[in-house]
Motif scaffolding. Structure first.
Motif, PDB file in Angstrom:
ATOM      1  N   ASP A 216     -42.111  39.437 -13.723  1.00 11.61           N
ATOM      2  CA  ASP A 216     -43.551  39.180 -13.753  1.00 11.61           C
ATOM      3  C   ASP A 216     -44.265  40.265 -14.547  1.00 11.61           C
ATOM      4  O   ASP A 216     -43.942  41.454 -14.433  1.00 11.61           O
ATOM      5  N   VAL A 220     -47.705  40.306  -7.817  1.00 12.65           N
ATOM      6  CA  VAL A 220     -48.107  39.047  -7.180  1.00 12.65           C
ATOM      7  C   VAL A 220     -49.491  39.215  -6.562  1.00 12.65           C
ATOM      8  O   VAL A 220     -49.775  40.223  -5.905  1.00 12.65           O
ATOM      9  N   ASP A 292     -39.756  39.672   0.081  1.00  9.78           N
ATOM     10  CA  ASP A 292     -38.506  38.956  -0.159  1.00  9.78           C
ATOM     11  C   ASP A 292     -38.657  37.468   0.157  1.00  9.78           C
ATOM     12  O   ASP A 292     -38.162  36.608  -0.590  1.00  9.78           O
ATOM     13  N   TYR A 294     -41.463  35.669   0.112  1.00 10.10           N
ATOM     14  CA  TYR A 294     -42.282  35.044  -0.934  1.00 10.10           C
ATOM     15  C   TYR A 294     -41.438  34.771  -2.169  1.00 10.10           C
ATOM     16  O   TYR A 294     -41.522  33.686  -2.770  1.00 10.10           O
ATOM     17  N   ALA A 295     -40.652  35.752  -2.582  1.00  8.71           N
ATOM     18  CA  ALA A 295     -39.847  35.577  -3.795  1.00  8.71           C
ATOM     19  C   ALA A 295     -38.890  34.396  -3.650  1.00  8.71           C
ATOM     20  O   ALA A 295     -38.739  33.588  -4.581  1.00  8.71           O
ATOM     21  N   ARG A 296     -38.266  34.257  -2.492  1.00 14.21           N
ATOM     22  CA  ARG A 296     -37.356  33.119  -2.279  1.00 14.21           C
ATOM     23  C   ARG A 296     -38.134  31.803  -2.316  1.00 14.21           C
ATOM     24  O   ARG A 296     -37.675  30.820  -2.889  1.00 14.21           O
ATOM     25  N   ARG A 300     -37.544  32.713  -6.874  1.00  6.60           N
ATOM     26  CA  ARG A 300     -37.296  33.923  -7.637  1.00  6.60           C
ATOM     27  C   ARG A 300     -36.652  34.963  -6.715  1.00  6.60           C
ATOM     28  O   ARG A 300     -36.097  34.615  -5.677  1.00  6.60           O
ATOM     29  N   ARG A 301     -36.734  36.205  -7.064  1.00 10.48           N
ATOM     30  CA  ARG A 301     -36.176  37.284  -6.256  1.00 10.48           C
ATOM     31  C   ARG A 301     -36.943  38.561  -6.571  1.00 10.48           C
ATOM     32  O   ARG A 301     -37.720  38.612  -7.534  1.00 10.48           O
ATOM     33  N   LEU A 302     -36.746  39.581  -5.757  1.00 11.00           N
ATOM     34  CA  LEU A 302     -37.297  40.889  -6.077  1.00 11.00           C
ATOM     35  C   LEU A 302     -36.433  41.540  -7.164  1.00 11.00           C
ATOM     36  O   LEU A 302     -35.214  41.367  -7.184  1.00 11.00           O
ATOM     37  N   ARG A 433     -43.715  42.578  -7.286  1.00 11.37           N
ATOM     38  CA  ARG A 433     -43.644  41.558  -8.331  1.00 11.37           C
ATOM     39  C   ARG A 433     -42.268  40.914  -8.230  1.00 11.37           C
ATOM     40  O   ARG A 433     -41.376  41.453  -7.566  1.00 11.37           O
ATOM     41  N   THR A 434     -42.072  39.792  -8.872  1.00 11.17           N
ATOM     42  CA  THR A 434     -40.793  39.090  -8.749  1.00 11.17           C
ATOM     43  C   THR A 434     -40.065  39.038 -10.085  1.00 11.17           C
ATOM     44  O   THR A 434     -40.619  39.343 -11.146  1.00 11.17           O
ATOM     45  N   ARG A 436     -36.330  36.977 -12.085  1.00  9.81           N
ATOM     46  CA  ARG A 436     -35.304  35.935 -12.010  1.00  9.81           C
ATOM     47  C   ARG A 436     -34.257  36.219 -13.064  1.00  9.81           C
ATOM     48  O   ARG A 436     -34.521  36.903 -14.070  1.00  9.81           O
TER      49      ARG A 436
END
Length: 445
Positions: A216, A220, A292, A294-296, A300-302, A433-434, A436
């Motif tokens: 990102d 976020v 974590d 939220y990212a899932r 996405r992921r951290l 932020r995330t 991928r």
């Protein structure tokens, strides 16, 4: 080389140390004189010390390192060493200790500082050993005080009652960049071996090879996080690490700390003021588990710590790693939201001048950013000047945060600076932020 050397001129070194120590003490004074003695001695949360403990602890650490260790002087008040030993007494029990009164704490810290300034003037800053070379010990103490200033600002956020602090609003965003950028795979230099005041966990510089990934361009936002909440983010276990799900279920957590819903609108409390949640601002006061999840939910992921640092420091044009995303120069108000200049994060997309070579913004300041990584030593790590600063915290129990927040001073924030905390922590000024994974084709670009 990952950073410029310290000024070789002893006069410049002394001036740098003096400026850092003076700025830290001015901030400490602000944080401890804006409330009365009852507020200073109260424990506003079992997670935090009374403000008066932090004040005397700052003076005690300064005495131990700069007057005793550097100057070889006798202890001023040896009977208080154990009272202000952070490892001997957890925060929850500190109000029960025989603490110095606010007036005694202020006098003690001022007396220590007066003697320290004399030591700074007389101490050789080259060739006398690693504690004093490049004024390291003085820089370490300035960083320590600023870190406690951030801790005290967290206590101010936790305290109830009318606002005691004010600050101007941060600059607006002039427009959002593209949502994410590709960081190509390949090696980069992580950590530092030349930054004069870098702490032990930032050292040494070493090569890391990172596969291509997308990250990102901004943290976020609250608005994006509200979408996660509206989609049942806190009610579906599938998004959560099992330990995180157990924690939010046990404690009834359904929103970031300090948020509440009223009349169909989400509000937050910020330093004694209740206001609507700002949708364009980076989300704040979330745990690693929340970040974590939220990212899932977002597919996405951290980012790992190495991915975060490569996005922040690596310059693909030269192959070197910078001190900061924008270059090697110290931060200015145009680069980053630091030093309690503002009492909130700036809107996502602000600080265009602080952008990294990859086009990533707000990597320094605004919010601490959770990463996917456990807090572990860099290869070749050596504890200095004491094990308890970093080494005792290494392991899977702590997650790494990077980048600093609006509450962090520039002396305690740089592209290599590492913070860490338990994954349940939310009172800290934390966001995220995330990232991928990139496809093979994207990684080959």
């Amino acid at each position: 080389m990952t950073a410029p050397e310290a000024p070789a001129d002893p006069a410049l070194l002394r001036e740098r140390a003096l400026v850092a120590l003076t700025a830290a003490r001015a901030r400490t004074r602000l944080l401890t004189t804006c409330v009365d003695d009852a507020e200073l001695t109260a424990q506003h949360s079992p997670l935090m010390s009374p403000l008066v403990w932090d004040l005397a602890h700052i003076g005690n650490q300064e005495e131990q390192w700069l007057l005793r260790a550097v100057a070889g002087r006798e202890a001023m008040r040896p009977e208080i060493d154990s009272v202000y030993d952070a490892f001997e007494h957890p925060r929850a029990e500190r109000p029960t200790l025989p603490l110095l009164t606010p007036a005694e704490s202020q006098r003690y810290a001022a007396d220590v500082r007066g003697r320290v300034l004399d030591v700074l003037e007389r101490t050789p800053l080259h060739g006398a050993g690693p504690l004093t070379d490049a004024a390291f010990a003085f820089g370490m103490i300035a960083q320590h005080e600023q870190q406690h200033d951030e801790t005290m600002l967290i206590t101010h956020q936790l305290r109830r009652g009318p606002a005691a602090l004010t600050a101007p609003e941060p600059p607006p965003s002039k427009g959002l960049p593209t949502p994410e950028v590709l960081v190509p795979g390949g090696p980069f230099t992580m950590g530092t071996s030349t930054e004069p005041w870098a702490l032990d966990n930032e050292r040494p510089a070493h090569r890391r090879d990172v596969a291509a990934y997308w990250i990102d361009t901004t943290p976020v936002t609250c608005g994006a996080y509200l979408n996660f909440m509206a989609d049942g983010g806190y009610t579906q276990s599938r998004w959560w690490d099992p330990a995180g799900w157990a924690h939010i279920t046990e404690h009834g957590i359904r929103a970031p700390l300090f948020w509440r819903e009223e009349g169909g609108q989400w509000l937050r409390r910020r330093f004694g003021v209740t206001e609507p949640v700002p949708v364009d601002e980076p989300v704040l006061h979330v745990s690693w588990y929340e970040a974590d999840a939220y990212a899932r939910w977002a597919g996405r992921r951290l980012p790992t710590e190495a991915e975060w640092e490569k996005a922040a420091r690596h310059d693909p044009a030269t192959g070197r790693s910078r001190r900061y995303p924008w270059g090697d120069a110290d931060p200015t108000p145009a680069h980053a939201n630091l030093g309690q200049r503002h009492l909130r994060p700036a809107p996502a997309g602000a600080y265009e001048a602080g952008e990294s070579p990859y086009g990533v913004r707000q990597l320094i300041g605004d919010v601490w950013e959770w990463t996917a990584s456990d807090f572990l030593p860099h290869p070749g790590f050596v504890a200095f000047p004491y094990r308890e600063y970093s080494e005792v915290f290494f392991g899977p129990g702590h997650k790494v945060l990077r980048g600093g927040s609006f509450a962090v001073d520039q002396v305690a924030c740089r592209g290599t600076f590492r913070n860490w905390d338990y994954p349940v922590r939310r009172q800290i000024f934390s966001g995220f932020r995330t990232a991928r994974d990139a496809s093979v084709e994207e990684g080959a670009r």
